[in-house]
Scaffold this active site. Structure first.
Site, PDB file in Angstrom:
ATOM      1  N   GLU A  56     -12.056   4.133  -0.597  1.00  0.00           N
ATOM      2  CA  GLU A  56     -12.051   5.573  -0.810  1.00  0.00           C
ATOM      3  C   GLU A  56     -13.269   6.045  -1.601  1.00  0.00           C
ATOM      4  O   GLU A  56     -13.758   7.159  -1.396  1.00  0.00           O
ATOM      5  CB  GLU A  56     -10.771   5.959  -1.560  1.00  0.00           C
ATOM      6  CG  GLU A  56     -10.416   7.421  -1.496  1.00  0.00           C
ATOM      7  CD  GLU A  56      -9.017   7.664  -2.022  1.00  0.00           C
ATOM      8  OE1 GLU A  56      -8.114   7.854  -1.195  1.00  0.00           O
ATOM      9  OE2 GLU A  56      -8.834   7.652  -3.246  1.00  0.00           O
ATOM     10  N   HIS A  77      -3.496 -19.488   5.013  1.00  0.00           N
ATOM     11  CA  HIS A  77      -3.133 -20.230   6.225  1.00  0.00           C
ATOM     12  C   HIS A  77      -3.312 -19.393   7.484  1.00  0.00           C
ATOM     13  O   HIS A  77      -3.531 -19.943   8.567  1.00  0.00           O
ATOM     14  CB  HIS A  77      -1.688 -20.726   6.120  1.00  0.00           C
ATOM     15  CG  HIS A  77      -1.486 -21.713   5.014  1.00  0.00           C
ATOM     16  ND1 HIS A  77      -2.056 -22.968   5.040  1.00  0.00           N
ATOM     17  CD2 HIS A  77      -0.823 -21.624   3.840  1.00  0.00           C
ATOM     18  CE1 HIS A  77      -1.734 -23.611   3.930  1.00  0.00           C
ATOM     19  NE2 HIS A  77      -0.991 -22.819   3.193  1.00  0.00           N
ATOM     20  N   LYS A 191      -5.434  15.324   5.236  1.00  0.00           N
ATOM     21  CA  LYS A 191      -4.330  15.951   4.505  1.00  0.00           C
ATOM     22  C   LYS A 191      -4.126  17.398   4.955  1.00  0.00           C
ATOM     23  O   LYS A 191      -2.998  17.864   5.120  1.00  0.00           O
ATOM     24  CB  LYS A 191      -4.607  15.912   3.002  1.00  0.00           C
ATOM     25  CG  LYS A 191      -4.489  14.541   2.365  1.00  0.00           C
ATOM     26  CD  LYS A 191      -4.780  14.626   0.871  1.00  0.00           C
ATOM     27  CE  LYS A 191      -4.662  13.281   0.194  1.00  0.00           C
ATOM     28  NZ  LYS A 191      -4.986  13.362  -1.256  1.00  0.00           N
TER      29      LYS A 191
END
Length: 202
Positions: A56, A77, A191
């Site tokens: 960000e 893994h 937003k």
């Protein structure tokens, strides 16, 4: 971890946050991905926080690197094969804690059943500590840029130091890249649209 003075008149090479920022920016062209792998369950949220902080703050104007959070024994893994034998486009940060001697011990019959009788009596902490050390060394031996942070005691002081280190490192990296780390225009756009779609919903 030990605290280091980073405010003036500190010499930049003696400030770990400045060194980390310079390393990330210097390698950004060839290493556009930065992986933070923590060998402690209690640091899993820190890796997520780091991903948000780095992405960000720096992902602007076509600049920045892509952060990835990973949790040591679990993700090594599923991801280490790619990290070592795949594209050489990553910078690694390994976080370890003083885990040796802690946790339940491996039973002798279970160790034998798994084909590792010498593991009998070792603790889970011993296993995690060995894995963290081995991962960092394996990455380095295979030519992957890697740095390590070791925390002797994971308490509020150590966690605060880690948070401050990565905040300073991000701010310095932003300065080196020439971007403002304190705004998020791309996020704001999403937003605004989300709010509009919510208000339009029937």
């Amino acid at each position: 971890m030990r605290s280091h003075r980073c405010s003036p008149p500190a010499h930049p090479p003696r400030c770990p946050a400045a060194v980390g920022a310079a390393l990330s920016v210097a390698l950004a062209k060839d290493k556009p991905i930065t992986v933070m792998m923590a060998y402690a369950d209690r640091l899993e949220r820190l890796t997520r926080w780091y991903v948000q902080l780095w992405a960000e703050s720096l992902g602007k104007d076509g600049k920045g690197t892509t952060p990835i959070g990973a949790l040591g024994p679990v993700d090594q893994h599923s991801q280490l094969q790619l990290y070592i034998a795949g594209p050489r486009d990553k910078l690694f940060t390994i976080l370890t804690v003083a885990a040796a001697g802690r946790g339940p011990r491996i039973a002798a019959d279970l160790a034998k059943l798994c084909g590792e009788p010498d593991f009998a009596g070792k603790t889970m902490g011993d296993l995690v500590a060995a894995q963290g050390r081995a991962t960092a060394e394996t990455l380095a031996k295979n030519g992957c840029p890697v740095r390590t942070f070791h925390i002797d005691k994971l308490d509020e002081t150590a966690l605060g130091e880690l948070l401050m280190h990565f905040m300073l490192e991000t701010i310095i990296a932003a300065h080196l890249l020439g971007v403002d780390p304190f705004d998020q225009p791309a996020v704001e756009e999403g937003k605004i649209l989300a709010k509009q779609y919510l208000m339009d919903a029937r």
